[in-house]
Design an enzyme around this catalytic site. Sequence first.
Site, PDB file in Angstrom:
ATOM      1  N   GLY A   1     -19.740 -25.189 -19.499  1.00 16.15           N
ATOM      2  CA  GLY A   1     -18.295 -25.167 -19.279  1.00 16.15           C
ATOM      3  C   GLY A   1     -17.872 -25.420 -17.838  1.00 16.15           C
TER       4      GLY A   1
ATOM      5  N   HIS B   1     -27.344 -17.341 -27.753  1.00 10.24           N
ATOM      6  CA  HIS B   1     -26.540 -18.092 -26.776  1.00 10.24           C
ATOM      7  C   HIS B   1     -26.247 -17.184 -25.576  1.00 10.24           C
ATOM      8  CE1 HIS B   1     -23.234 -20.293 -24.970  1.00 10.24           C
ATOM      9  NE2 HIS B   1     -23.613 -21.340 -25.683  1.00 10.24           N
TER      10      HIS B   1
ATOM     11  N   SER C   1     -22.241 -28.826 -20.480  1.00  9.19           N
ATOM     12  CA  SER C   1     -21.383 -29.896 -19.965  1.00  9.19           C
ATOM     13  C   SER C   1     -21.825 -31.296 -20.383  1.00  9.19           C
ATOM     14  CB  SER C   1     -21.254 -29.802 -18.435  1.00  9.19           C
ATOM     15  OG  SER C   1     -20.590 -28.595 -18.071  1.00  9.19           O
TER      16      SER C   1
ATOM     17  N   ASN D   1     -21.149 -26.770 -30.911  1.00  3.67           N
ATOM     18  CA  ASN D   1     -20.874 -25.329 -30.943  1.00  3.67           C
ATOM     19  C   ASN D   1     -19.384 -25.159 -30.671  1.00  3.67           C
ATOM     20  OD1 ASN D   1     -20.647 -22.602 -30.550  1.00  3.67           O
ATOM     21  ND2 ASN D   1     -22.019 -22.515 -28.764  1.00  3.67           N
TER      22      ASN D   1
ATOM     23  N   GLU E   1     -30.120 -24.329 -22.187  1.00  4.56           N
ATOM     24  CA  GLU E   1     -28.757 -24.358 -21.658  1.00  4.56           C
ATOM     25  C   GLU E   1     -28.716 -23.575 -20.350  1.00  4.56           C
ATOM     26  OE1 GLU E   1     -25.702 -25.163 -24.991  1.00  4.56           O
ATOM     27  OE2 GLU E   1     -25.979 -23.009 -24.861  1.00  4.56           O
TER      28      GLU E   1
ATOM     29  N   GLU F   1     -23.662 -16.717 -23.967  1.00  9.20           N
ATOM     30  CA  GLU F   1     -22.399 -15.980 -24.083  1.00  9.20           C
ATOM     31  C   GLU F   1     -22.582 -14.732 -24.935  1.00  9.20           C
ATOM     32  OE1 GLU F   1     -19.976 -19.286 -25.334  1.00  9.20           O
ATOM     33  OE2 GLU F   1     -20.174 -20.172 -23.342  1.00  9.20           O
TER      34      GLU F   1
ATOM     35  N   LYS G   1     -17.703 -22.552 -30.719  1.00 11.93           N
ATOM     36  CA  LYS G   1     -17.404 -21.249 -30.082  1.00 11.93           C
ATOM     37  C   LYS G   1     -16.195 -20.617 -30.773  1.00 11.93           C
ATOM     38  CE  LYS G   1     -19.752 -22.810 -25.940  1.00 11.93           C
ATOM     39  NZ  LYS G   1     -19.893 -22.741 -24.474  1.00 11.93           N
TER      40      LYS G   1
END
Length: 251
Positions: free
Chosen positions: A166, A93, A205, A8, A160, A95, A10
């Site tokens: 991250g 996702h 991660s 991904n 996730e 985010e 992003k």
Amino acid sequence: MRPLIAGNWKMHGLAASSAALARALRAGAGEVGCDLLVCPPFTQIGAVAALLAGSPVAVGGQDCHREREGAHTGDISAAMLRDAGAGFVILGHSERRADHGETNETVRGKVVAAQQAGLVPIVCVGETEAQRLAGQDTEIVGWQLHSSLPPEFGGIIAYEPVWAIGTGRTPGAAEVMAMHGFIRRELQRGFGAVGAGMRILYGGSVKPANAAALLHLPEVGGALVGGASLNAGDFLAIARAAALPNMAAGG
Ligand code: 13P
């Protein structure tokens, strides 16, 4: 089933850097023994798909709209992704849930649209740190699965944990096994034999150094990789680590 290692990207990638990454992946993809997927930003999907055409690396989007076309300024439909060369799309996702207020219901509409357009949806679920500390992790993930997946779902799940994205932190092996086992049971309950065969990816991660420990656990069918997918060497190293036992078993 071979593991799927999905990148991904992003909101990373201009024309030159995306092309360089795609070329490096194409050059190294042949030997890894995994299914590979990259999800560039919308503006690079066409160019990356052209560079990867005929290679073992598939291309996907990071989101799509629930409708095929219409008055939705700034949005991209599943049919447009497909037309640009995508075969997959990441949906829900964390985010997007956080930045754009996407709910499980929003995600479910997008999953239906993606499947109608011939894309394989990768639906993301995962708890926040506060939810895990409160002992609500399986409850939250179960609710996300039930509400985000349509009855005729035929895609991929990505677990996730939000607190692992991250941050360089990952759940322990026991935590990953517990959650992936829970997700498998829920998929079997909801979708029977189809649910038994669905891929469940781990994301958060994933790096070359921890890939083998995370990706050989039961019910882990691959990875959804963020930061490390922007470096071809790291991404391919993760794929090689994921593939090792299969290659050994196959001689
Ligand atoms: P990182 O690998 O950078 O933690 O990102 C994970 C992720 O969000 C993939 O979708």
